[in-house]
Design a protein around this motif. Structure first.
Motif, PDB file in Angstrom:
ATOM      1  N   ILE A 172       0.884  -1.198  -0.050  1.00 55.80           N
ATOM      2  CA  ILE A 172      -0.039  -0.117  -0.018  1.00 55.80           C
ATOM      3  C   ILE A 172       0.805   1.386  -0.211  1.00 55.80           C
ATOM      4  CG2 ILE A 172      -0.123  -0.076   2.461  1.00 55.80           C
ATOM      5  CD1 ILE A 172      -3.216   0.992   1.937  1.00 55.80           C
ATOM      6  N   ASN A 173       0.589   2.136  -0.541  1.00 60.36           N
ATOM      7  CA  ASN A 173       1.326   3.436  -0.798  1.00 60.36           C
ATOM      8  C   ASN A 173       0.641   4.385  -0.020  1.00 60.36           C
ATOM      9  OD1 ASN A 173       2.277   5.933  -1.529  1.00 60.36           O
ATOM     10  ND2 ASN A 173       2.999   5.119  -3.620  1.00 60.36           N
ATOM     11  N   CYS A 174       1.396   4.915   1.250  1.00 55.65           N
ATOM     12  CA  CYS A 174       0.669   5.633   2.114  1.00 55.65           C
ATOM     13  C   CYS A 174       0.485   6.980   1.574  1.00 55.65           C
ATOM     14  CB  CYS A 174       1.663   5.726   3.270  1.00 55.65           C
ATOM     15  SG  CYS A 174       1.819   4.059   4.361  1.00 55.65           S
ATOM     16  N   GLY A 175       1.405   7.365   0.604  1.00 59.04           N
ATOM     17  CA  GLY A 175       1.090   8.748  -0.053  1.00 59.04           C
ATOM     18  C   GLY A 175       0.056   8.728  -1.020  1.00 59.04           C
ATOM     19  N   ALA A 176      -0.349   7.952  -1.438  1.00 58.53           N
ATOM     20  CA  ALA A 176      -1.375   7.612  -2.707  1.00 58.53           C
ATOM     21  C   ALA A 176      -2.776   7.783  -2.076  1.00 58.53           C
ATOM     22  CB  ALA A 176      -1.134   6.545  -3.360  1.00 58.53           C
ATOM     23  N   LEU A 177      -2.939   7.411  -0.860  1.00 52.06           N
ATOM     24  CA  LEU A 177      -4.489   7.318  -0.250  1.00 52.06           C
ATOM     25  C   LEU A 177      -4.658   8.664   0.484  1.00 52.06           C
ATOM     26  CD1 LEU A 177      -3.984   4.001   1.991  1.00 52.06           C
ATOM     27  CD2 LEU A 177      -5.443   4.388  -0.114  1.00 52.06           C
ATOM     28  N   PRO A 178      -6.259   9.009   0.258  1.00 51.35           N
ATOM     29  CA  PRO A 178      -6.530  10.525   1.050  1.00 51.35           C
ATOM     30  C   PRO A 178      -6.473  10.114   2.317  1.00 51.35           C
ATOM     31  CG  PRO A 178      -8.174   9.360  -0.868  1.00 51.35           C
ATOM     32  CD  PRO A 178      -6.849   8.506  -0.672  1.00 51.35           C
ATOM     33  N   GLU A 215      -6.796   5.195   7.463  1.00 49.52           N
ATOM     34  CA  GLU A 215      -6.854   4.086   8.665  1.00 49.52           C
ATOM     35  C   GLU A 215      -8.062   2.990   8.248  1.00 49.52           C
ATOM     36  OE1 GLU A 215      -7.519   5.662  12.693  1.00 49.52           O
ATOM     37  OE2 GLU A 215      -6.904   7.677  12.016  1.00 49.52           O
ATOM     38  N   SER A 216      -8.827   3.238   7.715  1.00 51.97           N
ATOM     39  CA  SER A 216      -9.827   2.258   7.294  1.00 51.97           C
ATOM     40  C   SER A 216      -9.193   1.167   6.165  1.00 51.97           C
ATOM     41  CB  SER A 216     -10.984   2.550   6.632  1.00 51.97           C
ATOM     42  OG  SER A 216     -10.567   3.438   5.406  1.00 51.97           O
ATOM     43  N   GLU A 217      -8.333   1.638   5.389  1.00 51.42           N
ATOM     44  CA  GLU A 217      -7.369   0.771   4.301  1.00 51.42           C
ATOM     45  C   GLU A 217      -6.490   0.015   4.993  1.00 51.42           C
ATOM     46  OE1 GLU A 217      -7.572   0.221   0.923  1.00 51.42           O
ATOM     47  OE2 GLU A 217      -9.379   1.690   0.924  1.00 51.42           O
ATOM     48  N   LEU A 218      -5.912   0.482   6.115  1.00 48.90           N
ATOM     49  CA  LEU A 218      -4.924  -0.363   6.956  1.00 48.90           C
ATOM     50  C   LEU A 218      -5.504  -1.189   7.877  1.00 48.90           C
ATOM     51  CD1 LEU A 218      -1.913   2.401   7.437  1.00 48.90           C
ATOM     52  CD2 LEU A 218      -1.995   0.592   5.993  1.00 48.90           C
ATOM     53  N   PHE A 219      -6.329  -0.631   8.739  1.00 50.63           N
ATOM     54  CA  PHE A 219      -6.931  -1.405   9.928  1.00 50.63           C
ATOM     55  C   PHE A 219      -8.181  -1.921   9.740  1.00 50.63           C
ATOM     56  CE2 PHE A 219      -4.182   2.279  11.033  1.00 50.63           C
ATOM     57  CZ  PHE A 219      -2.976   1.736  11.222  1.00 50.63           C
ATOM     58  N   GLU A 249       4.641   9.439   4.617  1.00 52.45           N
ATOM     59  CA  GLU A 249       3.409  10.081   4.262  1.00 52.45           C
ATOM     60  C   GLU A 249       2.306   9.616   5.043  1.00 52.45           C
ATOM     61  OE1 GLU A 249       3.709  12.697   2.029  1.00 52.45           O
ATOM     62  OE2 GLU A 249       5.969  11.968   1.733  1.00 52.45           O
ATOM     63  N   MET A 250       2.565   8.827   6.009  1.00 51.27           N
ATOM     64  CA  MET A 250       1.404   8.286   6.750  1.00 51.27           C
ATOM     65  C   MET A 250       1.218   9.478   7.823  1.00 51.27           C
ATOM     66  SD  MET A 250       1.449   4.865   9.497  1.00 51.27           S
ATOM     67  CE  MET A 250       1.439   3.637   8.077  1.00 51.27           C
ATOM     68  N   PRO A 251      -0.241   9.483   8.007  1.00 50.77           N
ATOM     69  CA  PRO A 251      -0.610  10.867   8.788  1.00 50.77           C
ATOM     70  C   PRO A 251      -0.234  10.226  10.407  1.00 50.77           C
ATOM     71  CG  PRO A 251      -2.362  10.019   7.297  1.00 50.77           C
ATOM     72  CD  PRO A 251      -1.264   9.286   7.183  1.00 50.77           C
ATOM     73  N   LYS A 252       0.097  11.154  11.178  1.00 50.49           N
ATOM     74  CA  LYS A 252       0.402  10.812  12.487  1.00 50.49           C
ATOM     75  C   LYS A 252      -0.792  10.413  13.453  1.00 50.49           C
ATOM     76  CE  LYS A 252       4.563  12.941  12.571  1.00 50.49           C
ATOM     77  NZ  LYS A 252       4.898  14.203  12.776  1.00 50.49           N
ATOM     78  N   GLU A 253      -1.914  10.216  13.216  1.00 48.47           N
ATOM     79  CA  GLU A 253      -2.966   9.676  13.832  1.00 48.47           C
ATOM     80  C   GLU A 253      -2.996   8.219  13.457  1.00 48.47           C
ATOM     81  OE1 GLU A 253      -4.944  12.241  10.730  1.00 48.47           O
ATOM     82  OE2 GLU A 253      -3.371  12.341  12.227  1.00 48.47           O
ATOM     83  N   ALA A 254      -2.515   7.915  12.209  1.00 47.81           N
ATOM     84  CA  ALA A 254      -2.259   6.363  11.775  1.00 47.81           C
ATOM     85  C   ALA A 254      -1.083   6.032  12.379  1.00 47.81           C
ATOM     86  CB  ALA A 254      -2.340   6.415  10.302  1.00 47.81           C
ATOM     87  N   GLN A 255      -0.297   6.724  12.566  1.00 52.38           N
ATOM     88  CA  GLN A 255       1.324   6.039  13.252  1.00 52.38           C
ATOM     89  C   GLN A 255       0.975   5.471  14.748  1.00 52.38           C
ATOM     90  OE1 GLN A 255       4.713   8.759  12.812  1.00 52.38           O
ATOM     91  NE2 GLN A 255       3.937   9.549  10.805  1.00 52.38           N
ATOM     92  N   VAL A 256       0.074   6.400  15.140  1.00 49.86           N
ATOM     93  CA  VAL A 256      -0.284   5.954  16.822  1.00 49.86           C
ATOM     94  C   VAL A 256      -1.069   4.262  16.685  1.00 49.86           C
ATOM     95  CG1 VAL A 256      -1.461   6.142  18.931  1.00 49.86           C
ATOM     96  CG2 VAL A 256      -0.688   7.991  17.623  1.00 49.86           C
ATOM     97  N   LYS A 257      -1.887   4.118  15.699  1.00 52.05           N
ATOM     98  CA  LYS A 257      -2.173   2.766  15.523  1.00 52.05           C
ATOM     99  C   LYS A 257      -1.269   1.650  15.003  1.00 52.05           C
ATOM    100  CE  LYS A 257      -7.126   3.654  14.986  1.00 52.05           C
ATOM    101  NZ  LYS A 257      -8.449   2.989  14.406  1.00 52.05           N
ATOM    102  N   MET A 258      -0.299   2.072  14.186  1.00 51.07           N
ATOM    103  CA  MET A 258       0.602   1.233  13.503  1.00 51.07           C
ATOM    104  C   MET A 258       1.561   0.891  14.745  1.00 51.07           C
ATOM    105  SD  MET A 258       1.374   0.424  10.707  1.00 51.07           S
ATOM    106  CE  MET A 258       3.227   0.000  10.921  1.00 51.07           C
ATOM    107  N   LEU A 259       2.076   1.782  15.660  1.00 44.80           N
ATOM    108  CA  LEU A 259       2.817   1.298  16.776  1.00 44.80           C
ATOM    109  C   LEU A 259       1.963   0.185  17.526  1.00 44.80           C
ATOM    110  CD1 LEU A 259       5.227   2.059  18.116  1.00 44.80           C
ATOM    111  CD2 LEU A 259       4.085   3.681  19.520  1.00 44.80           C
ATOM    112  N   ARG A 260       0.911   0.409  17.419  1.00 45.26           N
ATOM    113  CA  ARG A 260       0.026  -0.807  18.646  1.00 45.26           C
ATOM    114  C   ARG A 260       0.273  -2.160  17.884  1.00 45.26           C
ATOM    115  NH1 ARG A 260      -3.723  -0.937  22.498  1.00 45.26           N
ATOM    116  NH2 ARG A 260      -5.039  -2.806  22.668  1.00 45.26           N
ATOM    117  N   VAL A 261      -0.012  -2.021  16.151  1.00 45.62           N
ATOM    118  CA  VAL A 261       0.355  -3.457  15.511  1.00 45.62           C
ATOM    119  C   VAL A 261       1.496  -3.779  15.850  1.00 45.62           C
ATOM    120  CG1 VAL A 261       0.531  -4.193  13.221  1.00 45.62           C
ATOM    121  CG2 VAL A 261      -1.396  -2.692  13.732  1.00 45.62           C
TER     122      VAL A 261
END
Length: 460
Positions: free
Chosen positions: A203-209, A214-218, A251-263
């Protein structure tokens, strides 16, 4: 539409008889050509290494058919040969087969016999070709790094590091400019890992609105927001037991980064609209074209950076490993020859131009240059020359050696690449973003930061 690849060569000094045989074989759908002399036949074989069958007259001026067959086999040992003779005897047939012929045909032709013998040999050829393809696929499956084309010591070190990373389950961060082949390297790491039989999902983090990241990833539960009509698992759940490739991780938004850390820490996530955590088992490979220091200091949370950058692999730009340019060019020419159904070569002038070009778009740009030059010609065989390539690289300039690139900062190189892509796309920014392999939002941001202006009227 290109002509189909040549399959059968007919060699006979009797043009009328050879033409009759050619027309008959054409009715069965075989692309066929005629050579009236031995020298013509040898030239055809040189130009068509994938030739499936040669039908050679036994009695010819200057050389006999068996001697010509030996010359053909010296150039292509696997080429089946049918000998044609009007003097059919058991001795002739035995001698021909002893010296390497597959079979023989008698004149005048019995069409049923010709169809049967040619059909059998063509089927054998296709089966051999299929077996070779399967063997190559199996070899690449057992050694996924075989798909990477290089000769340079820089890339050898990259592959050695990637092999070592594949043996573990550690997260990997791949650095490199746009077009260097980061995703291909990520796929090779996945293919060489214990997770190879499970999905590889990129998945290209910079290509997603931003509102869909978050919905695409999680994943998302039905009704979580307007338009969420059904449950969707998201990339991490869909790639269970496999690998998730996060391109343009910066390019991943900071709010998604928090969830990434949990993963990464807890091996679980919460889909949007759900209060129940879901366990996940995936390996993370991330990539970025940003400088490592910028990624760490500005773009990623520090705790996420350290989780992602367990193993860091940097893919060098093409201009710093110039010995790879020629082998890559030859590889792409072979791929294009197969796709377009014609023989493609690179002249010395084209090779010199490529070796002295800066390649701001790296391997992807080299591939696009050759594909553009091939698509604009219908010649068969086609020899790509510097005249074919110059219009495609004229706006970016050429280099002598590697000094051009080594004396430029990354921002300057990005600016050159973007300006050139804009010119090639006549200012159309959607097409420019696609050519560069980035999202339109990323292109707009880079144009703003680098103060890039399109020479054409900007379009969407």
């Amino acid at each position: 539409m290109s002509e189909p690849a040549l399959e059968i060569l007919i060699v006979d000094d009797d043009a009328g008889l050879a033409g009759t045989l050619r027309d008959f074989l054409a009715q069965d759908g075989y692309p066929t050509c005629v050579a009236l002399t031995a020298s013509e036949a040898l030239a055809v074989v040189e130009r068509n290494p994938g030739l499936a069958l040669a039908i050679v007259d036994l009695v010819m001026p200057l050389t006999d058919g068996l001697a010509l067959m030996e010359q053909l086999h010296s150039r292509n040992p696997d080429l089946p040969v049918l000998i044609m003779t009007g003097y059919a005897t058991v001795e002739t047939a035995v001698e021909a087969i002893k010296r390497g012929a597959e079979d023989y045909l008698t004149k005048p032709f019995d069409r049923a016999a010709v169809r049967k013998k040619v059909g059998r040999l063509m089927e054998v050829h296709r089966l051999r070709h299929r077996v070779a393809q399967l063997e190559a696929d199996l070899q690449q499956a057992s050694n996924p790094f075989e798909g990477l084309v290089f000769v340079s010591p820089q890339m050898q070190r990259v592959v050695e590091r990637a092999r070592a990373a594949a043996a573990s389950d550690a997260s990997v961060l791949i650095l490199g400019e746009t077009g260097t082949g980061k995703e291909m390297l990520a796929r090779a790491i996945h293919g060489a890992s214990r997770r190879a039989s499970a999905p590889f999902m990129g998945i290209n983090c910079g290509a997603l609105p931003r509102d869909l990241v978050e919905s695409e990833l999680f994943g998302v539960r039905r009704g979580a927001f307007t338009g969420a009509y059904n449950d969707a698992p998201g990339v991490f759940v869909s790639a269970t037991h496999g690998t998730v490739f996060l391109d343009e991780i910066g390019e991943m938004p900071k709010e998604a980064q928090v969830k990434m850390l949990r993963v990464l820490q807890e091996r679980e996530l919460r889909p949007l609209g759900s209060a129940t955590p879901v366990k996940v088992d995936v390996r993370i490979i991330a990539a970025t074209n940003r400088a490592l220091q910028q990624l760490r200091a500005e773009l990623l949370r520090e705790d996420l950076y350290f989780r992602i950058a367990t193993v860091v692999i940097e893919v060098p730009p093409l201009r710093s490993r110039r010995e790879d340019i020629l082998v890559l060019a030859q590889h792409f020419a072979a791929v294009l020859a197969d796709r377009y159904g014609r023989h493609i070569t690179l002249t010395r002038s084209a090779t010199e131009l490529l070796l002295n070009y800066a390649f701001p778009g790296n391997v992807r740009e080299l591939q696009n240059l050759l594909e553009s030059a091939t698509a604009l010609s219908q010649a068969d065989p086609q020899a790509i020359t510097d005249k074919d390539l110059k219009p495609l690289v004229a706006q970016a300039g050429t280099v002598s050696g590697s000094g051009y690139a080594e004396n430029m900062a990354l921002d300057e190189l990005e600016q050159v690449a973007i300006e050139r892509a804009l010119r090639l796309c006549n200012g159309n920014r959607t097409r420019t973003a696609a050519l560069l392999g980035i999202s339109r939002d990323t292109l707009y941001r880079k144009m703003r930061d680098l103060k890039v202006r399109s020479s054409s009227e900007p379009t969407s």
